[in-house]
Design an enzyme around this catalytic site. Structure first.
Site, PDB file in Angstrom:
ATOM      1  N   LYS A 195      -0.016   0.719  14.725  1.00  0.00           N
ATOM      2  CA  LYS A 195       0.987   0.614  15.305  1.00  0.00           C
ATOM      3  C   LYS A 195       1.599  -0.060  16.510  1.00  0.00           C
ATOM      4  CE  LYS A 195       3.295   3.635  13.870  1.00  0.00           C
ATOM      5  NZ  LYS A 195       3.113   2.764  12.081  1.00  0.00           N
TER       6      LYS A 195
ATOM      7  N   HIS B 242       0.912  -0.988   0.101  1.00  0.00           N
ATOM      8  CA  HIS B 242      -0.007   0.046  -0.075  1.00  0.00           C
ATOM      9  C   HIS B 242       1.027   1.552  -0.110  1.00  0.00           C
ATOM     10  CE1 HIS B 242      -4.040  -1.535   1.115  1.00  0.00           C
ATOM     11  NE2 HIS B 242      -3.200  -2.716   0.478  1.00  0.00           N
TER      12      HIS B 242
ATOM     13  N   TYR C  58      -9.675   6.092   6.154  1.00  0.00           N
ATOM     14  CA  TYR C  58      -9.597   6.655   7.708  1.00  0.00           C
ATOM     15  C   TYR C  58     -10.949   7.305   7.728  1.00  0.00           C
ATOM     16  CZ  TYR C  58      -5.337   3.663   9.148  1.00  0.00           C
ATOM     17  OH  TYR C  58      -4.371   3.004   9.686  1.00  0.00           O
TER      18      TYR C  58
ATOM     19  N   TYR D 221       3.266   6.980  10.308  1.00  0.00           N
ATOM     20  CA  TYR D 221       2.592   5.887   9.696  1.00  0.00           C
ATOM     21  C   TYR D 221       3.851   4.549   8.967  1.00  0.00           C
ATOM     22  CZ  TYR D 221      -1.897   2.952   8.303  1.00  0.00           C
ATOM     23  OH  TYR D 221      -2.302   2.006   8.669  1.00  0.00           O
TER      24      TYR D 221
ATOM     25  N   PRO E  95      -5.957   0.789  18.105  1.00  0.00           N
ATOM     26  CA  PRO E  95      -5.039   0.499  16.995  1.00  0.00           C
ATOM     27  C   PRO E  95      -5.313   1.759  15.831  1.00  0.00           C
ATOM     28  CG  PRO E  95      -7.559  -0.053  17.420  1.00  0.00           C
ATOM     29  CD  PRO E  95      -7.293   0.833  18.628  1.00  0.00           C
TER      30      PRO E  95
HETATM   31  P1  RFL Z   1      -0.379 -11.367  21.642  1.00  0.00           P
HETATM   32  O1  RFL Z   1      -0.384 -11.636  20.153  1.00  0.00           O
HETATM   33  O2  RFL Z   1      -1.141 -10.839  22.491  1.00  0.00           O
HETATM   34  O3  RFL Z   1       0.526 -12.577  22.183  1.00  0.00           O
HETATM   35  C1  RFL Z   1       0.820 -12.354  23.720  1.00  0.00           C
HETATM   36  C2  RFL Z   1       0.537 -14.140  23.889  1.00  0.00           C
HETATM   37  O4  RFL Z   1       0.198 -15.046  24.711  1.00  0.00           O
HETATM   38  C3  RFL Z   1       0.099 -15.636  25.300  1.00  0.00           C
HETATM   39  N1  RFL Z   1      -0.329 -15.802  26.979  1.00  0.00           N
HETATM   40  C4  RFL Z   1       0.513 -16.261  27.790  1.00  0.00           C
HETATM   41  N2  RFL Z   1       1.024 -17.635  27.599  1.00  0.00           N
HETATM   42  C5  RFL Z   1       2.076 -18.388  28.712  1.00  0.00           C
HETATM   43  N3  RFL Z   1       1.675 -17.485  29.790  1.00  0.00           N
HETATM   44  C6  RFL Z   1       1.105 -17.124  30.049  1.00  0.00           C
HETATM   45  N4  RFL Z   1       0.279 -16.661  31.520  1.00  0.00           N
HETATM   46  C7  RFL Z   1       0.209 -16.714  29.032  1.00  0.00           C
HETATM   47  N5  RFL Z   1      -0.242 -15.046  29.511  1.00  0.00           N
HETATM   48  C8  RFL Z   1      -1.098 -14.615  27.894  1.00  0.00           C
HETATM   49  C9  RFL Z   1      -1.360 -15.840  25.111  1.00  0.00           C
HETATM   50  O5  RFL Z   1      -1.593 -16.703  24.790  1.00  0.00           O
HETATM   51  C10 RFL Z   1      -0.847 -14.524  23.472  1.00  0.00           C
HETATM   52  O6  RFL Z   1      -0.616 -16.091  22.900  1.00  0.00           O
HETATM   53  O7  RFL Z   1       1.156  -9.901  21.816  1.00  0.00           O
HETATM   54  P2  RFL Z   1       2.513  -9.803  20.930  1.00  0.00           P
HETATM   55  O8  RFL Z   1       2.826 -11.457  21.060  1.00  0.00           O
HETATM   56  O9  RFL Z   1       3.067  -8.815  22.095  1.00  0.00           O
HETATM   57  O10 RFL Z   1       1.599  -9.084  19.896  1.00  0.00           O
HETATM   58  C11 RFL Z   1       0.698  -7.813  20.011  1.00  0.00           C
HETATM   59  C12 RFL Z   1      -0.026  -7.832  19.251  1.00  0.00           C
HETATM   60  O11 RFL Z   1      -1.019  -9.424  19.017  1.00  0.00           O
HETATM   61  C13 RFL Z   1      -0.657  -6.989  19.321  1.00  0.00           C
HETATM   62  O12 RFL Z   1       0.042  -5.665  19.517  1.00  0.00           O
HETATM   63  C14 RFL Z   1      -2.149  -6.366  17.853  1.00  0.00           C
HETATM   64  O13 RFL Z   1      -2.688  -7.007  17.523  1.00  0.00           O
HETATM   65  C15 RFL Z   1      -2.664  -5.070  18.133  1.00  0.00           C
HETATM   66  N6  RFL Z   1      -3.769  -4.993  17.260  1.00  0.00           N
HETATM   67  C16 RFL Z   1      -3.309  -4.096  16.106  1.00  0.00           C
HETATM   68  N7  RFL Z   1      -2.050  -4.275  15.608  1.00  0.00           N
HETATM   69  C17 RFL Z   1      -1.522  -3.330  14.420  1.00  0.00           C
HETATM   70  O14 RFL Z   1      -0.329  -3.347  14.852  1.00  0.00           O
HETATM   71  N8  RFL Z   1      -2.187  -3.033  13.849  1.00  0.00           N
HETATM   72  C18 RFL Z   1      -3.486  -3.560  13.637  1.00  0.00           C
HETATM   73  O15 RFL Z   1      -4.227  -3.059  13.233  1.00  0.00           O
HETATM   74  C19 RFL Z   1      -4.030  -4.171  15.185  1.00  0.00           C
HETATM   75  N9  RFL Z   1      -5.356  -4.536  15.340  1.00  0.00           N
HETATM   76  C20 RFL Z   1      -4.522  -4.893  17.747  1.00  0.00           C
HETATM   77  C21 RFL Z   1      -5.659  -5.214  16.537  1.00  0.00           C
HETATM   78  C22 RFL Z   1      -5.409  -5.521  18.708  1.00  0.00           C
HETATM   79  C23 RFL Z   1      -6.256  -5.771  18.455  1.00  0.00           C
HETATM   80  N10 RFL Z   1      -6.981  -7.150  20.064  1.00  0.00           N
HETATM   81  C24 RFL Z   1      -5.827  -6.870  21.062  1.00  0.00           C
HETATM   82  C25 RFL Z   1      -7.929  -7.081  20.874  1.00  0.00           C
HETATM   83  C26 RFL Z   1      -6.621  -5.379  17.163  1.00  0.00           C
HETATM   84  C27 RFL Z   1      -7.372  -6.229  17.644  1.00  0.00           C
HETATM   85  C28 RFL Z   1      -9.201  -6.283  18.009  1.00  0.00           C
HETATM   86  C1  PHB Z   2      -6.737  -3.400  10.701  1.00  0.00           C
HETATM   87  O1  PHB Z   2      -6.749  -4.792   9.135  1.00  0.00           O
HETATM   88  O2  PHB Z   2      -7.358  -4.735  10.819  1.00  0.00           O
HETATM   89  C2  PHB Z   2      -6.367  -2.950  11.019  1.00  0.00           C
HETATM   90  C3  PHB Z   2      -5.561  -1.979   9.741  1.00  0.00           C
HETATM   91  C4  PHB Z   2      -5.579  -0.268  10.048  1.00  0.00           C
HETATM   92  C5  PHB Z   2      -5.590   0.364  11.205  1.00  0.00           C
HETATM   93  C6  PHB Z   2      -6.564  -0.235  12.378  1.00  0.00           C
HETATM   94  C7  PHB Z   2      -6.227  -1.964  11.891  1.00  0.00           C
HETATM   95  O3  PHB Z   2      -6.013   1.609  11.586  1.00  0.00           O
END
Ligand code: RFL
Ligand code: PHB
Length: 389
Positions: free
Chosen positions: A296, A72, A200, A384, A292
């Site tokens: 980041k 993108h 957005y 970004y 989100p």
């Molecule tokens: P995770 O992905 O939460 O993974 C942590 C892992 O640890 C396990 N765990 C344990 N394991 C052993 N013992 C314990 N006591 C434990 N407690 C927990 C869990 O089961 C899990 O498998 O953290 P990690 O690896 O640091 O990764 C971070 C990302 O997942 C997170 O920052 C992003 O997903 C955030 N996020 C987004 N980030 C972006 O860059 N772009 C996005 O578009 C975006 N959309 C989102 C998101 C997070 C969301 N969440 C949290 C609800 C959208 C959503 C809906």
């Molecule tokens: C997504 O595709 O889930 C997404 C993309 C951009 C964002 C947040 C979530 O800023």
């Protein structure tokens, strides 16, 4: 059991760290609370910075990402019924890649399995012992039996609700938090995305985001009150509301269909300091959360992982501990900039319940400045696509 680095959490942070360390000959064991299917069932991030792409390459896991990810070069910003584009590649020389976190995680699991590296699933009651000594260990229960993993270092990659951060004594840990008075209702649908790039939108009815996973899978979000529930939203109600929050062009082009996932995520900014206590390091969501809007979350996890992987490599390969000593300060310097950008973009794009007409006019003025000023667009684009690391 004994290993060099015990990694708590088999999400993207823990798995990527494990792969990078493996490339440098450092042994790891990953302890994950859930099953692999459960982890891969979570629908999360979609936008990858080049830094994460580079790390996936370094880990030897970028083949599918390059084949299936979408480049993108920019994004659309909509407000007041109009839409303008910010051209990342023209402004910074760098695009972003759209490739789901689920796929990143799947590729990392495949690589770990192929290399025959250990992962213990469904661990319970994880306890980190002696993190402030020279001989830390992690104890846990699996299949009803208590186990002990002795190690040199512990990487706390266990997300926001994990145990690692809570292991740092309260008189050392400092937590900074901001809760936003709304959430995002998101749906995934097997429909073609409304546009080739993300949209957005700041509308009078609240924020909306059009995103995607691939040519036939779309991800859409609308801002909702924190008290709302996905059960209050039929698919039709969601599509109607999304359409109302988009400018006329995309509103007409929107292809709707049944949702295959629907959930609400609250928005929060959170940083805990320090990110290292003795031989325990925090990585990713275990240490910080961003709303989100700036995409980041996964990307800040990636920069932590790079700093930590290089610090541990320097320790084991060169006997140099400068990276370990400097890890927390170095990681936090980049995290706070991502926190600032995510807060700024969230504040700019959402309707706040206590917003006055003055606040709303300031938002409009800032959006108009962003629309017309190359300097403003460049500042946004630079953040970004990801600050360098
Ligand atoms: P995770 O992905 O939460 O993974 C942590 C892992 O640890 C396990 N765990 C344990 N394991 C052993 N013992 C314990 N006591 C434990 N407690 C927990 C869990 O089961 C899990 O498998 O953290 P990690 O690896 O640091 O990764 C971070 C990302 O997942 C997170 O920052 C992003 O997903 C955030 N996020 C987004 N980030 C972006 O860059 N772009 C996005 O578009 C975006 N959309 C989102 C998101 C997070 C969301 N969440 C949290 C609800 C959208 C959503 C809906
Ligand atoms: C997504 O595709 O889930 C997404 C993309 C951009 C964002 C947040 C979530 O800023």
């Amino acid at each position: 059991m004994r290993t060099q680095v015990a990694i708590i959490g088999g999400g993207p942070s823990g798995l990527l760290l494990g792969q990078l360390l493996h490339r440098h000959g450092v042994e790891t064991v990953v302890l994950e609370r859930k099953t692999k299917d459960y982890v891969l069932g979570r629908i999360r991030a979609g936008v990858l910075e080049q830094g994460l792409v580079r790390l996936m390459e370094e880990a030897g896991c970028a083949e599918r990402l390059h084949a299936e990810g979408f480049v993108h070069d920019g994004t659309h910003v909509a407000f007041g019924g109009e839409m303008f584009r910010v051209d990342f590649t023209a402004l910074t020389g760098t695009p972003v890649i759209v490739y789901g976190q689920t796929e990143v995680t799947r590729d990392l699991y495949a690589a770990r399995e192929e290399a025959g590296l250990p992962i213990v699933y469904e661990v319970e009651d994880v306890v980190i012992e002696g993190a402030d000594t020279d001989a830390p260990a992690v104890t846990y229960t699996v299949g009803g039996e208590r186990q002990r993993l002795d190690c040199d270092f512990v990487a706390g990659c266990d997300g926001f609700h994990g145990v690692s951060r809570k292991t740092i004594p309260a008189d050392i840990l400092r937590e900074h938090e901001k809760i936003y008075p709304f959430g995002w209702l998101g749906i995934l649908s097997e429909t073609p995305p409304v546009d080739q790039e993300l949209i957005y939108s700041n509308s009078d009815r609240g924020f909306a985001l059009c995103s995607m996973r691939n040519a036939t899978l779309s991800r859409y979000y609308v801002q909702v009150p924190l008290t709302d529930s996905p059960d209050n939203w039929s698919d039709n109600a969601f599509w109607d509301e999304l359409r109302r929050r988009l400018p006329p062009g995309p509103a007409e082009a929107l292809v709707t269909g049944p949702s295959i996932e629907k959930s609400i995520a609250p928005l929060r900014s959170f940083v805990s300091e320090p990110m290292r206590w003795g031989r325990l390091f925090l990585c990713g969501d275990a240490a910080h959360i961003v709303p989100p809007t700036g995409a980041k979350g996964l990307n800040t996890a990636a920069s932590d992982v790079q700093y930590l992987a290089h610090a541990l490599r320097d320790h084991y390969v060169d006997g140099d501990d400068a990276g370990i000593e400097g890890y927390s300060a170095k990681a936090l310097a980049r995290i706070w900039k991502a926190e600032r950008f995510s807060w700024w973009f969230t504040s700019l794009m959402h309707q706040f319940p206590d917003q006055t007409e003055f606040d709303r006019q300031l938002q409009r003025a800032e959006l108009d400045f962003l629309r017309t000023s190359e300097a403003a667009q460049k500042a946004m684009a630079e953040n970004y696509v990801g600050l360098p690391y």
